[in-house]
Scaffold this motif. Structure first.
Motif, PDB file in Angstrom:
ATOM      1  N   VAL A  92      31.515  32.550  39.955  1.00 27.35           N
ATOM      2  CA  VAL A  92      31.308  33.444  38.735  1.00 27.35           C
ATOM      3  C   VAL A  92      32.551  33.498  38.086  1.00 27.35           C
ATOM      4  N   ALA A  93      33.637  33.914  39.004  1.00 26.99           N
ATOM      5  CA  ALA A  93      34.999  34.065  38.385  1.00 26.99           C
ATOM      6  C   ALA A  93      35.739  32.748  37.712  1.00 26.99           C
ATOM      7  N   GLU A  94      35.404  31.840  38.396  1.00 23.66           N
ATOM      8  CA  GLU A  94      35.638  30.117  37.938  1.00 23.66           C
ATOM      9  C   GLU A  94      35.148  30.096  36.539  1.00 23.66           C
ATOM     10  N   GLU A  95      33.756  30.266  36.222  1.00 28.20           N
ATOM     11  CA  GLU A  95      33.264  29.868  34.975  1.00 28.20           C
ATOM     12  C   GLU A  95      33.803  30.744  33.837  1.00 28.20           C
ATOM     13  N   ASP A 145      37.655  46.669  29.590  1.00 22.31           N
ATOM     14  CA  ASP A 145      36.528  45.898  28.425  1.00 22.31           C
ATOM     15  C   ASP A 145      35.197  45.752  29.142  1.00 22.31           C
ATOM     16  N   GLY A 146      35.115  46.103  30.473  1.00 23.30           N
ATOM     17  CA  GLY A 146      33.695  46.181  31.101  1.00 23.30           C
ATOM     18  C   GLY A 146      33.477  44.985  31.553  1.00 23.30           C
ATOM     19  N   ILE A 147      34.495  44.058  32.027  1.00 28.32           N
ATOM     20  CA  ILE A 147      34.376  42.721  32.501  1.00 28.32           C
ATOM     21  C   ILE A 147      34.790  42.684  34.046  1.00 28.32           C
ATOM     22  N   PRO A 148      33.895  42.136  34.820  1.00 25.82           N
ATOM     23  CA  PRO A 148      34.214  42.110  36.172  1.00 25.82           C
ATOM     24  C   PRO A 148      35.770  41.257  36.520  1.00 25.82           C
ATOM     25  N   THR A 149      36.661  41.886  37.037  1.00 21.87           N
ATOM     26  CA  THR A 149      37.822  41.273  37.454  1.00 21.87           C
ATOM     27  C   THR A 149      37.534  39.934  38.255  1.00 21.87           C
ATOM     28  N   LYS A 150      38.519  39.289  38.494  1.00 26.37           N
ATOM     29  CA  LYS A 150      38.544  38.259  39.309  1.00 26.37           C
ATOM     30  C   LYS A 150      38.796  38.556  40.778  1.00 26.37           C
ATOM     31  N   GLN A 151      39.602  39.514  41.121  1.00 20.49           N
ATOM     32  CA  GLN A 151      39.721  40.303  42.166  1.00 20.49           C
ATOM     33  C   GLN A 151      38.369  40.541  42.818  1.00 20.49           C
ATOM     34  N   SER A 152      37.664  41.375  41.885  1.00 18.55           N
ATOM     35  CA  SER A 152      36.357  42.099  42.625  1.00 18.55           C
ATOM     36  C   SER A 152      35.521  41.071  42.731  1.00 18.55           C
ATOM     37  N   LEU A 153      35.354  40.008  41.940  1.00 20.70           N
ATOM     38  CA  LEU A 153      34.344  38.913  42.029  1.00 20.70           C
ATOM     39  C   LEU A 153      34.608  38.083  43.164  1.00 20.70           C
ATOM     40  N   LEU A 154      35.788  37.936  43.652  1.00 20.68           N
ATOM     41  CA  LEU A 154      36.057  37.210  44.937  1.00 20.68           C
ATOM     42  C   LEU A 154      35.855  37.965  46.293  1.00 20.68           C
ATOM     43  N   GLY A 161      37.038  31.545  29.212  1.00 22.16           N
ATOM     44  CA  GLY A 161      37.942  32.431  28.290  1.00 22.16           C
ATOM     45  C   GLY A 161      37.400  34.030  28.592  1.00 22.16           C
ATOM     46  N   VAL A 162      36.314  34.136  29.147  1.00 18.03           N
ATOM     47  CA  VAL A 162      35.958  35.612  29.295  1.00 18.03           C
ATOM     48  C   VAL A 162      36.961  36.425  30.019  1.00 18.03           C
ATOM     49  N   LEU A 163      37.468  35.853  30.925  1.00 13.48           N
ATOM     50  CA  LEU A 163      38.573  36.344  31.939  1.00 13.48           C
ATOM     51  C   LEU A 163      39.752  35.918  31.159  1.00 13.48           C
ATOM     52  N   GLY A 164      40.658  36.773  30.902  1.00  9.24           N
ATOM     53  CA  GLY A 164      41.987  36.297  30.519  1.00  9.24           C
ATOM     54  C   GLY A 164      42.868  36.123  31.554  1.00  9.24           C
ATOM     55  N   LYS A 165      44.144  35.884  31.471  1.00  9.00           N
ATOM     56  CA  LYS A 165      45.293  36.009  32.260  1.00  9.00           C
ATOM     57  C   LYS A 165      45.464  37.261  33.187  1.00  9.00           C
ATOM     58  N   ALA A 166      45.453  38.378  32.529  1.00 10.95           N
ATOM     59  CA  ALA A 166      45.574  39.552  33.238  1.00 10.95           C
ATOM     60  C   ALA A 166      44.610  39.889  34.327  1.00 10.95           C
ATOM     61  N   ASP A 221      23.109  30.280  36.981  1.00 10.15           N
ATOM     62  CA  ASP A 221      23.513  28.566  37.371  1.00 10.15           C
ATOM     63  C   ASP A 221      22.853  27.713  36.314  1.00 10.15           C
ATOM     64  N   ARG A 222      21.806  27.952  35.747  1.00 11.66           N
ATOM     65  CA  ARG A 222      20.883  27.247  35.073  1.00 11.66           C
ATOM     66  C   ARG A 222      20.699  27.219  33.503  1.00 11.66           C
ATOM     67  N   VAL A 223      20.885  28.559  33.115  1.00  9.93           N
ATOM     68  CA  VAL A 223      20.731  28.770  31.554  1.00  9.93           C
ATOM     69  C   VAL A 223      21.952  28.683  31.005  1.00  9.93           C
ATOM     70  N   PRO A 224      22.261  28.226  30.006  1.00  2.00           N
ATOM     71  CA  PRO A 224      23.770  27.957  29.243  1.00  2.00           C
ATOM     72  C   PRO A 224      23.706  29.596  28.486  1.00  2.00           C
ATOM     73  N   ALA A 225      24.983  29.945  28.356  1.00  2.00           N
ATOM     74  CA  ALA A 225      25.272  31.117  27.757  1.00  2.00           C
ATOM     75  C   ALA A 225      24.742  31.221  26.118  1.00  2.00           C
ATOM     76  N   ASP A 226      24.685  29.945  25.644  1.00  2.00           N
ATOM     77  CA  ASP A 226      24.339  29.940  24.214  1.00  2.00           C
ATOM     78  C   ASP A 226      22.829  29.771  24.003  1.00  2.00           C
ATOM     79  N   ALA A 227      22.040  29.441  25.016  1.00  2.00           N
ATOM     80  CA  ALA A 227      20.502  29.374  24.809  1.00  2.00           C
ATOM     81  C   ALA A 227      19.784  30.623  24.597  1.00  2.00           C
ATOM     82  N   GLU A 228      19.180  30.234  23.482  1.00  2.00           N
ATOM     83  CA  GLU A 228      18.265  31.347  22.725  1.00  2.00           C
ATOM     84  C   GLU A 228      16.952  31.767  23.636  1.00  2.00           C
ATOM     85  N   ALA A 229      16.461  32.847  23.455  1.00  2.00           N
ATOM     86  CA  ALA A 229      15.471  33.395  24.235  1.00  2.00           C
ATOM     87  C   ALA A 229      14.205  32.116  24.033  1.00  2.00           C
TER      88      ALA A 229
END
Length: 675
Positions: free
Chosen positions: A640-643, A624-633, A648-653, A45-53
């Protein structure tokens, strides 16, 4: 009233020099339990994905497990989580001792730290009183020395102190956080603590921790204690002592190290000394251990004495942690007692006992290969033990070649160049692994090594035997009282597993069985990391006192939130999926899910592909090892699915939902062509 947990987190902003007790959301307890689970949700929720260590936006979270501070035996783990300077991914590590229960008794479930202090400081938490105190006089001091200085300064001998040493101050990528008789070591979390200008956190608490149904809870605790005694009186036939015991598993009592010294690798994870162990060495090792071991000790509210205080003549007394008594010895090809000598200094410096020896062995291999020269090691002694002390000193100070090595094998190899990369053969996702090289591919261990978010095999394996029993009689005897299995099919998997033939590695366990076994083992670790249970009494050993059948009763009686086995299993699945989502948001993909290339001599690319496919399907992830929207819901992770969709991590399929369901059964295919 909140039961088992306090319901409050302590928020610290070191940039502003502010702190505040903040009430936590009870709904997150229902979803993620506590410990690692709720910490992961905060990081999401609180750390941006591009934040470095090494960023003010990165958080460093010290969390208690949900059952820490209660009467549950062995529930004492502190879970420290952040983002790793070494991997760029989520880093989390557990430490035992007394720190987490002390924090719970002070009235907090977590300490959440952001920002960076302009000067070196330490935190003093004394029940409701919180202070940010100057620590400039502690600069350069060892982690254990720091703890003693702080206790004297506060005039509080019962304060529990988690501290970094010189390695953390200098942001060594594999710096640890030390806490008396335990440490949080993997992933470089001590470096993040040092970057924030935080030398230590001292805690003293005297408040009560309440449970919802005390009588029921105490009866469950008694059952666990009775089972521990039963296991001690009834060792498992045919299983090495290091694998059959409880308490991680009381390693400082073991003098038969044949399993470790012949199964694991020496040097920079390259050489196997199968003929090393003999009766003469064992007797000498017994004398060495018993001469330096002052006494066996336990963590908070635990009957297992699996740690030990070590007193080597001429050195301060310190706490020896598990396998680290051998890691330096095996890296240096030295005498066994060498580990006891160097481990004391390494503990004071605050470095990871798995990564550090391999980094030093890697450097000496480069010297032998001519990639590095004597000019890179000015003044280094000729004797190997002296070389390791010399290298350790320079790494933690980031002096000369030590500055390069302080970033770990992966990054050091790429900075050095000139062919050094080929000596980086034992890292996964840029992180050093246990020094282990084997023959035939093991499908279960392939999946655990390739896919674990911990990036550390000892926090994934357990409960299912590491190798098949030689005879059917031994297998039948083992499964007879195997009450810990979540499903009867696991007994059949073990009964059918043979040392040779069609039912041996790599064809067996089958793809389906391998996925099921890994799913079970890692779910138990995720429960431990949420509840604060020592893995030595739950997820790591065979036939432990804690398992999926009694954990729901502990959680329900402790918190008053009723969980059945399915509900607790789903919570573990949710936490595991959330950690995966955190890492894929940071760029991790299927290409990263692989063990070291030379980990096994005999590899099977098609089988490995099919193993990953089946594992991903079981987990509810795409190809590709990414949790699907269905499984997240399905796991109540809609946010998590929405973000993942928005970024763009989750594509249309994936957004439409693949035919995968988290926790479902993989189809599983035999790959008989690899016999």
């Amino acid at each position: 009233m909140r039961y088992a947990e306090t319901g409050f987190n302590l928020e610290i902003d070191l940039s502003r020099g502010s702190f505040d007790g903040v009430e936590s959301d009870p709904e997150l307890t229902k979803l993620h339990l506590g410990g690692l689970g709720t910490s992961a949700r905060i990081l999401w929720d609180r750390v941006p994905a591009d934040a470095e260590a090494f960023s003010e936006d990165n958080l460093l979270i010290f969390a208690t497990g949900l059952l820490c501070g209660t009467a549950a035996p062995g529930c004492n783990r502190t879970i420290v989580s952040t983002f790793s300077p070494q991997t760029g991914l989520l880093a989390y590590s557990m430490m035992g001792g007394f720190w987490a229960p002390e924090l719970k008794h002070a009235g907090y479930d977590k300490v959440i730290i952001r920002g960076r202090s302009p000067e070196l400081i330490y935190l003093w938490i004394n029940n409701d009183k919180v202070e940010i105190r100057d620590a400039t006089h502690l600069r350069g001091k060892g982690a254990i020395e720091t703890a003693e200085c702080i206790r004297k300064e506060l005039k509080e001998p019962n304060a529990q102190v988690a501290a970094i040493g010189l390695a953390g101050e200098n942001r060594v990528f594999f710096a640890s956080i030390e806490q008396g008789r335990s440490s949080a070591s993997r992933g470089g979390i001590g470096a993040v603590m040092g970057d924030k200008g935080l030398k230590a956190i001292a805690v003293r608490g005297t408040k009560d921790v309440n449970v919802a149904r005390p009588e029921e809870f105490i009866n469950l605790c008694d059952e666990v204690l009775q089972y521990i005694k039963f296991r001690d009186d009834h060792p498992i036939p045919g299983v090495p002592a290091i694998l059959q015991g409880l308490g991680s598993p009381q390693e400082m009592r073991i003098v038969d190290e044949e399993w470790h010294t012949t199964s694991f690798m020496w040097g920079n994870a390259r050489t196997r000394r199968k003929d090393f162990w003999n009766q003469e060495i064992e007797e000498k090792w017994r004398e060495t251990q018993e001469s330096v071991r002052t006494r066996l000790i336990s963590c908070y509210n635990c009957p297992m004495k699996c740690g030990a205080t070590i007193s080597v003549p001429g050195q301060p007394t310190y706490m020896m942690k598990c396998y680290s008594k051998l890691t330096y010895t095996m890296a240096a090809y030295s005498d066994l007692e060498f580990g006891f000598k160097i481990a004391q200094r390494a503990t004071e410096y605050g470095v990871d006992g798995f990564s550090t020896p391999q980094v030093m062995a890697f450097a000496l291999e480069l010297l032998e290969a001519g990639i590095l020269t004597d000019a890179d090691f000015p003044g280094m002694p000729a004797v190997v033990e002296g070389r390791f002390f010399w290298l350790l000193d320079r790494i933690v100070r980031r002096e000369g070649i030590g500055d390069v090595l302080a970033d770990g094998v992966y990054w050091a190899a790429r900075r050095i160049g000139k062919g050094a990369e080929k000596f980086d053969h034992n890292t996964i996702k840029k992180h050093e692994q246990l020094p282990l090289k084997l023959g035939m591919l093991n499908p279960v261990y392939f999946l655990m090594y390739a896919t674990g978010e911990k990036i550390n095999i000892t926090q994934i394996e357990g409960q299912f035997p590491q190798a098949p029993f030689p005879t059917m009689e031994e297998r039948e005897a083992f499964v007879k009282d195997w009450i810990q299995v979540p499903h009867e099919k696991f007994k059949k998997y073990l009964l059918d597993w043979e040392p040779r033939g069609e039912h041996s590695n790599p064809l067996y366990p089958t793809i389906e069985a391998s996925c099921d076994i890994v799913d079970w083992q890692e779910k138990m670790h995720y429960l431990d990391d949420a509840l604060g249970t020592c893995a030595g009494l739950s997820s790591f050993p065979l036939k432990p006192p804690y398992h999926i059948h009694n954990f729901p009763r502990f959680v329900s009686a402790g918190t008053g939130i009723d969980f059945d086995e399915a509900g607790l299993w789903k919570a573990a699945t949710r936490n595991r999926t959330l950690l995966r989502a955190i890492n894929v948001k940071r760029g991790m993909r299927r290409a990263d899910d692989k063990p070291p290339e030379d980990h096994w001599k005999k590899r099977f690319p098609e089988l490995e592909t099919n193993l990953l496919d089946a594992y991903y399907k079981l987990k509810g992830w795409n190809s590709d090892g990414i949790p699907t929207k269905q499984s997240l819901l399905e796991l109540d992770l809609a946010c998590v699915a929405e973000e993942l969709e928005q970024t763009g991590v989750l594509g249309k399929a994936d957004a439409a939902g693949e035919k995968a369901s988290a926790g479902g059964e993989p189809e599983g295919k035999e790959v008989l062509s690899h016999a």
